[in-house]
Design a protein around this motif. Sequence first.
Motif, PDB file in Angstrom:
ATOM      1  N   UNK A   8       0.882  -1.197  -0.170  1.00 48.98           N
ATOM      2  CA  UNK A   8      -0.117  -0.146  -0.014  1.00 48.98           C
ATOM      3  C   UNK A   8       0.919   1.337  -0.084  1.00 48.98           C
ATOM      4  N   UNK A   9       0.324   2.332  -0.682  1.00 55.53           N
ATOM      5  CA  UNK A   9       0.881   3.547  -0.731  1.00 55.53           C
ATOM      6  C   UNK A   9       0.417   4.487   0.661  1.00 55.53           C
ATOM      7  N   UNK A  10      -0.666   4.019   1.210  1.00 51.64           N
ATOM      8  CA  UNK A  10      -1.489   4.825   2.128  1.00 51.64           C
ATOM      9  C   UNK A  10      -2.117   4.227   2.908  1.00 51.64           C
ATOM     10  N   UNK A  11      -1.983   4.516   4.341  1.00 50.31           N
ATOM     11  CA  UNK A  11      -2.994   3.893   5.272  1.00 50.31           C
ATOM     12  C   UNK A  11      -3.969   4.874   5.682  1.00 50.31           C
ATOM     13  N   UNK A  12      -5.381   4.585   5.708  1.00 52.91           N
ATOM     14  CA  UNK A  12      -6.350   5.424   6.083  1.00 52.91           C
ATOM     15  C   UNK A  12      -6.965   4.899   7.610  1.00 52.91           C
ATOM     16  N   UNK A  13      -7.078   5.755   8.456  1.00 54.38           N
ATOM     17  CA  UNK A  13      -7.659   5.230   9.804  1.00 54.38           C
ATOM     18  C   UNK A  13      -8.937   5.927  10.067  1.00 54.38           C
TER      19      UNK A  13
END
Length: 223
Positions: A8-13
């Motif tokens: 992944x390029x991004x983690x969204x929390x």
Amino acid sequence: MQDLTFKPKAFLFDLNGTMINDMEYHTMAWHSIMNDELGANLSYDTVKKEMYGKNYEVLERVFGKDKFSPEEMERLSIDKENRYQQGYFPHLALIDGLDRFLERAKQLKILMAIGSAAIPFNIDFVVDGLNIRHYLNAIVSADDVKISKPDAETFIKAAQLLNVNPEDCIVFEDAPKGVESANRAGMKCVVLTTTHAIEEFEDYPNILGFITDYNAPILNALF
């Protein structure tokens, strides 16, 4: 956890129940207002089931759309958040292992954002109270979207702010409605079992795995 075919390029929390384990305090605040002030006579479990979306959406689901004026809903919302913060503040803490997870992601240049139905007042309470703002490249709050979860708008907007494609994001969530939002956005999801039982998520094909905290060894596959 499913085998990952990409990094992944991004983690969204999501925030509540995902970065901090605080959903009990939101439920207690609403339960107190709905019963003691509004005379709804609702059980704790009944109130818990409504704990998603914006505050006015919670009130409309429970009491109907024409029960309160906008001014009344705003007053009730502020009262609820003040009760929540007063109750939760002595327990304010990241879910175990998240501090190291955030630092590792930052060192590897993985972008990170919060995508939450919380209002900025509560997001700031957590982000600044725990000194984690420097890890975040974007924040999407209830005030930033027209339609809250399970609509995809929250996570789509977060991906847009990070300038990454939805399929390059992994969402961390604790609620079925949040997982549904991620699925609608075309994003895979890791579920925290802080708030809901695993069997409540059986209808969602985008779940990579379930964790109790961020020390879970399966998270190593994400890096």
